[in-house]
Design a protein around this motif. Structure first.
Motif, mmCIF file in Angstrom:
data_model
loop_
_atom_site.group_PDB
_atom_site.id
_atom_site.type_symbol
_atom_site.label_atom_id
_atom_site.label_comp_id
_atom_site.label_asym_id
_atom_site.label_seq_id
_atom_site.Cartn_x
_atom_site.Cartn_y
_atom_site.Cartn_z
ATOM 1 N N LEU A 1 6.454 7.401 4.422
ATOM 2 C CA LEU A 1 7.562 7.264 5.407
ATOM 3 C C LEU A 1 7.848 8.358 5.678
ATOM 4 C CD1 LEU A 1 9.247 3.817 4.194
ATOM 5 C CD2 LEU A 1 7.973 4.208 6.255
ATOM 6 N N LYS A 2 8.382 9.202 4.760
ATOM 7 C CA LYS A 2 9.188 10.637 5.090
ATOM 8 C C LYS A 2 8.082 11.498 5.919
ATOM 9 C CE LYS A 2 11.878 10.813 0.689
ATOM 10 N NZ LYS A 2 12.017 11.284 -0.525
ATOM 11 N N GLN A 3 6.645 11.211 5.629
ATOM 12 C CA GLN A 3 5.849 12.313 6.301
ATOM 13 C C GLN A 3 5.270 11.620 7.548
ATOM 14 O OE1 GLN A 3 4.731 15.126 5.398
ATOM 15 N NE2 GLN A 3 6.295 14.946 3.580
ATOM 16 N N TRP B 1 -9.111 6.978 15.554
ATOM 17 C CA TRP B 1 -7.907 7.664 15.190
ATOM 18 C C TRP B 1 -8.418 9.339 15.067
ATOM 19 C CZ3 TRP B 1 -5.474 4.017 11.101
ATOM 20 C CH2 TRP B 1 -4.986 2.867 11.890
ATOM 21 N N THR B 2 -9.058 9.972 15.869
ATOM 22 C CA THR B 2 -10.009 11.164 15.778
ATOM 23 C C THR B 2 -8.581 12.224 15.585
ATOM 24 O OG1 THR B 2 -10.081 11.254 18.145
ATOM 25 C CG2 THR B 2 -11.989 10.654 16.577
ATOM 26 N N LEU C 1 3.153 6.251 8.205
ATOM 27 C CA LEU C 1 3.069 4.824 8.603
ATOM 28 C C LEU C 1 3.693 4.411 9.984
ATOM 29 C CD1 LEU C 1 4.523 3.278 5.124
ATOM 30 C CD2 LEU C 1 1.966 3.604 6.161
ATOM 31 N N ASP C 2 3.821 5.514 10.751
ATOM 32 C CA ASP C 2 4.380 5.092 12.289
ATOM 33 C C ASP C 2 3.362 4.154 12.981
ATOM 34 O OD1 ASP C 2 6.422 6.904 11.544
ATOM 35 O OD2 ASP C 2 5.836 8.516 12.655
ATOM 36 N N ARG C 3 2.273 4.537 12.880
ATOM 37 C CA ARG C 3 1.261 3.685 13.564
ATOM 38 C C ARG C 3 1.202 2.237 13.371
ATOM 39 N NH1 ARG C 3 -3.632 7.566 14.239
ATOM 40 N NH2 ARG C 3 -3.020 9.138 15.922
ATOM 41 N N ASP D 1 4.859 -0.147 7.841
ATOM 42 C CA ASP D 1 4.113 -0.976 6.656
ATOM 43 C C ASP D 1 3.010 -0.667 6.219
ATOM 44 O OD1 ASP D 1 4.384 -2.234 4.286
ATOM 45 O OD2 ASP D 1 5.116 -4.266 5.467
ATOM 46 N N LEU D 2 2.315 -0.778 5.045
ATOM 47 C CA LEU D 2 0.966 -0.658 4.931
ATOM 48 C C LEU D 2 0.338 -1.727 5.578
ATOM 49 C CD1 LEU D 2 -1.032 0.934 3.264
ATOM 50 C CD2 LEU D 2 -0.733 -0.515 1.363
ATOM 51 N N GLN D 3 -0.787 -1.316 6.422
ATOM 52 C CA GLN D 3 -1.574 -2.055 7.144
ATOM 53 C C GLN D 3 -2.803 -2.394 6.509
ATOM 54 O OE1 GLN D 3 -2.511 -0.890 11.091
ATOM 55 N NE2 GLN D 3 -3.722 -2.479 11.433
ATOM 56 N N HIS D 4 -3.059 -3.791 6.112
ATOM 57 C CA HIS D 4 -4.305 -3.996 5.427
ATOM 58 C C HIS D 4 -5.668 -4.321 6.330
ATOM 59 C CE1 HIS D 4 -7.303 -6.799 3.182
ATOM 60 N NE2 HIS D 4 -6.954 -5.883 2.439
#
Length: 256
Positions: free
Chosen positions: A14-16, A41-42, A19-21, A25-28
């Motif tokens: 989160l700090k970096q 996501w190139t 997970l903005d996209r 949260d972690l997207q499975h």
């Protein structure tokens, strides 16, 4: 995996902004969906948590999307029971078999060694760190750690700059790029030049201004005990020296 991620890694991701996209949260994603997302996501800017095999395949894909298997490197990190780090550094695997077979056949190759070198440098640095942690007060170990740290840092700079200056292998520079051997020779030349710049031909002279000699007969004109008493009054820390602040107070007290 999500529980481990949330407990151990989520705050750093989160700090970096990694997970903005995915809404913070972690997207499975199953493997085939992840494959398609990586093609989209190139521009980078995302993080990925994967099982070992999936991580191998997806990082290979990222390297190919960005033109070179030479970018592939894998770092596995864990902890011993005593809290010390376990680190394994792995270069690309299973991606350069064709180049190896060409080499065995005596054919010219142009292998990008970036992933391999990064893995070796990471292993060198970690090994030196482990020895220093084990023997923190050993002067020889301290010197070796400093040597390894400087060498691996300088080699990494030489390697990266060779690419930056357009002197890379053919996967990066097209048909005019260097062969494997010519590229390594160019990196070695740049590394030796960088290391030579760090070494002076001779140690710099120690600059120290000696005290002016005062004739004994001149000293006899002053009360040495009174001078010592005055000095000790302003030598607050008992170091035998007076800093600028202490010296200023002494002069103001004397009305100078």
């Amino acid at each position: 995996m999500k529980k481990v991620f949330d407990d151990e890694y989520k705050d750093e991701f989160l700090k970096q902004g990694l997970l903005d996209r995915s809404g913070g949260d972690l997207q499975h994603l199953i493997s085939d969906a992840a494959t398609m997302q990586l093609i989209r996501w190139t521009d980078g800017g995302f993080g990925m948590a994967a099982h070992n095999y999936d991580g191998d395949m997806l990082t290979d894909q990222i390297a190919q999307v960005h033109r070179s298997p030479g970018f592939i490197t894998s770092n596995l990190v864990g902890r011993n029971d005593d809290g010390s780090y376990i680190k394994e550094f792995e270069a690309s695997h299973g991606t350069v078999t064709d180049l190896w077979l060409d080499h065995l056949a005596g054919k010219e190759t142009s292998l990008n060694p970036l992933g391999l070198v990064e893995a070796l440098l990471g292993a060198m640095s970690h090994a030196a760190r482990l020895e220093l942690d084990e023997k923190p007060n050993d002067k020889d170990v301290q010197e070796m750690h400093a040597f390894v740290d400087n060498f691996q840092s300088t080699l990494r700079t030489a390697l990266h700059n060779t690419f930056r200056y357009g002197q890379g292998t053919r996967d990066m520079c097209g048909p005019t790029g260097f062969t494997t051997e010519d590229f390594i020779a160019k990196v070695a030349w740049r590394l030796n030049r960088y290391l030579a710049q760090q070494v002076e031909e001779q140690a710099p002279p120690e600059l120290k201004e000696g005290d002016l000699a005062v004739p004994k007969e001149k000293l006899a004109e002053f009360d040495q005990k009174a001078i010592l008493k005055l000095f000790e009054k302003y030598d607050k820390d008992g170091s035998g020296k007076i800093d600028f602040k202490e010296f200023s107070k002494m002069l103001m007290k004397m009305g100078v």
